[in-house]
Design an enzyme around this catalytic site. Structure first.
Site, PDB file in Angstrom:
ATOM      1  N   LYS A   1       0.839  -1.200   0.000  1.00 52.00           N
ATOM      2  CA  LYS A   1       0.000   0.000   0.000  1.00 52.00           C
ATOM      3  C   LYS A   1       0.869   1.244   0.000  1.00 52.00           C
ATOM      4  O   LYS A   1       2.043   1.206   0.344  1.00 52.00           O
ATOM      5  CB  LYS A   1      -0.931   0.028   1.213  1.00 52.00           C
ATOM      6  CG  LYS A   1      -0.227   0.290   2.538  1.00 52.00           C
ATOM      7  CD  LYS A   1      -1.217   0.498   3.646  1.00 52.00           C
ATOM      8  CE  LYS A   1      -0.505   0.703   4.987  1.00 52.00           C
ATOM      9  NZ  LYS A   1       0.319   1.910   5.019  1.00 52.00           N
TER      10      LYS A   1
ATOM     11  N   ARG B   1       0.632   5.420   1.303  1.00 50.53           N
ATOM     12  CA  ARG B   1      -0.117   6.361   2.134  1.00 50.53           C
ATOM     13  C   ARG B   1       0.060   7.766   1.557  1.00 50.53           C
ATOM     14  O   ARG B   1       1.123   8.373   1.676  1.00 50.53           O
ATOM     15  CB  ARG B   1       0.392   6.305   3.570  1.00 50.53           C
ATOM     16  CG  ARG B   1      -0.447   7.093   4.550  1.00 50.53           C
ATOM     17  CD  ARG B   1       0.181   7.088   5.934  1.00 50.53           C
ATOM     18  NE  ARG B   1       0.264   5.763   6.504  1.00 50.53           N
ATOM     19  CZ  ARG B   1      -0.720   5.166   7.168  1.00 50.53           C
ATOM     20  NH1 ARG B   1      -1.873   5.792   7.323  1.00 50.53           N
ATOM     21  NH2 ARG B   1      -0.558   3.969   7.669  1.00 50.53           N
TER      22      ARG B   1
ATOM     23  N   ASP C   1      -1.149  -6.682  13.226  1.00 50.55           N
ATOM     24  CA  ASP C   1      -0.527  -5.371  13.245  1.00 50.55           C
ATOM     25  C   ASP C   1      -0.206  -5.008  14.684  1.00 50.55           C
ATOM     26  O   ASP C   1      -0.716  -5.636  15.626  1.00 50.55           O
ATOM     27  CB  ASP C   1      -1.459  -4.324  12.628  1.00 50.55           C
ATOM     28  CG  ASP C   1      -0.702  -3.177  11.965  1.00 50.55           C
ATOM     29  OD1 ASP C   1       0.521  -3.074  12.176  1.00 50.55           O
ATOM     30  OD2 ASP C   1      -1.341  -2.392  11.235  1.00 50.55           O
TER      31      ASP C   1
ATOM     32  N   THR D   1      -6.743   5.177  13.344  1.00 51.14           N
ATOM     33  CA  THR D   1      -8.033   5.532  12.741  1.00 51.14           C
ATOM     34  C   THR D   1      -8.662   4.360  11.994  1.00 51.14           C
ATOM     35  O   THR D   1      -9.777   4.482  11.484  1.00 51.14           O
ATOM     36  CB  THR D   1      -7.858   6.705  11.766  1.00 51.14           C
ATOM     37  OG1 THR D   1      -6.943   6.330  10.741  1.00 51.14           O
ATOM     38  CG2 THR D   1      -7.346   7.935  12.498  1.00 51.14           C
ATOM     39  N   ALA D   2      -7.956   3.228  11.919  1.00 47.20           N
ATOM     40  CA  ALA D   2      -8.458   1.977  11.324  1.00 47.20           C
ATOM     41  C   ALA D   2      -8.596   2.040   9.806  1.00 47.20           C
ATOM     42  O   ALA D   2      -9.207   1.152   9.204  1.00 47.20           O
ATOM     43  CB  ALA D   2      -9.788   1.551  11.956  1.00 47.20           C
TER      44      ALA D   2
END
Length: 310
Positions: A192, A194, A218, A223-224
């Site tokens: 991923k 960000r 993790d 903030t999920a």
């Protein structure tokens, strides 16, 4: 040891502190902590601690009062002539700011390490640092525990068939590999990018997840966004049930709503940080026992390498 031991706690996570003391077989020591009307903090040990080996339990998530409270407790202990004071920090805040990744930013975790040492900590006991290199920021002994021991025990007692362990980002890959090895599961990870802080974008899934039950591992969830985006992507790729673990459930902002709306079936967390509110999807496993055992071993100068299960 002939040196008496005493366990104290700040106010950030009293439930865990009481559980650690109970697991050790002791009561929490008496300490007064209060705030003046302007917010200034005040701490006082209400019993003599001269010459004792004391352990001060305090997680340090925001707000800043939690770290200031711990610093004052350490300073007061040193001024009361303790023999040794160990800062027990189940969750070490500011650990995500461990390097200068942009111009003109603070390396906050290094600054926090300096403050703890300057305040008088002789030793640090913590769990699942967001970045392992933070151990090197301290010029005093640091013992680093891993919650994987707790989670592995849980999944050994409650096995998941046809399991694939997934790292939600490259940074979690080492942890996921350890889980897959111990649980006899296959391994996958998510690549991923960000675009900005607290915003995660899933790019590619590396590994086979179709028709498999998934365990995402993790160290913390804030903030999920990362974990729920990962769950959606895995579901779209044909994953079956999705279980997630994280050591530190910060769960700020939209985290609870995102988890409720996501395809995550269950989120297992520890009590290093108290939950802001309960959720039917969230189950808490306690780390009190492993911290109590580490305190015992530190006090008696025994090795605690048996607890370093990563």
């Amino acid at each position: 040891m002939d040196t008496p031991l005493a366990i104290f706690a700040g106010r950030s996570n009293l439930a865990l502190a009481r559980a650690i003391a109970e697991s050790y077989g002791a009561d929490l020591g008496e300490v007064t902590i209060k705030s003046f009307s302007d917010g200034e903090l005040y701490v006082k040990y209400e019993q003599s601690i001269r010459g004792e080996d004391i352990f001060v339990i305090q997680s340090t998530p925001p707000p800043g009062d939690n770290i200031i409270e711990l610093l004052l407790l350490l300073d007061a202990a040193k001024r009361a002539s303790v023999k040794r004071v160990t800062a027990v920090i189940p969750y070490f805040g500011y650990a995500r700011q461990d390097r200068k990744d942009q111009p003109r930013v603070s390396i906050a975790s290094k600054m926090m390490a300096n403050l703890l040492v300057e305040a008088g900590a002789d030793r640090i006991l913590t769990m699942d640092l967001h970045a392992s290199q933070i151990q090197g920021f301290f010029d005093i002994p640091l013992d680093h525990l891993y919650a994987s021991r707790i989670f592995i025990e849980h999944f050994t007692e409650n096995p998941i068939e046809n399991l694939v362990v997934v790292a939600p980002d490259v940074g979690s890959l080492k942890m996921a590999r350890a889980y897959s090895k111990k649980l006899g599961a296959s391994l996958a990870f998510i690549d991923k990018r960000r675009p900005k802080q607290n915003v995660a974008e899933v790019m590619n899934i590396i590994g086979e997840v179709e028709g498999k039950n998934v365990l995402i591992v993790d160290d913390l969830i804030d903030t999920a966004g990362t974990i729920t985006n990962a769950a959606v992507a895995l579901k779209e790729r044909g994953a079956l049930n999705i279980v997630t673990t994280c050591t530190h459930p910060i769960l700020s902002g939209p985290a609870y709503q995102r988890i409720e709306d996501s395809p995550i079936d269950q989120l297992l967390v520890t009590d290093t940080v108290p939950l802001r509110k309960p959720s039917d999807k969230i189950k808490v496993l306690s780390v009190a026992g492993i911290f109590a055992e580490a305190i015992q071993r530190i006090h008696t100068n025994e090795t605690i390498s048996a607890l370093f299960d990563d």
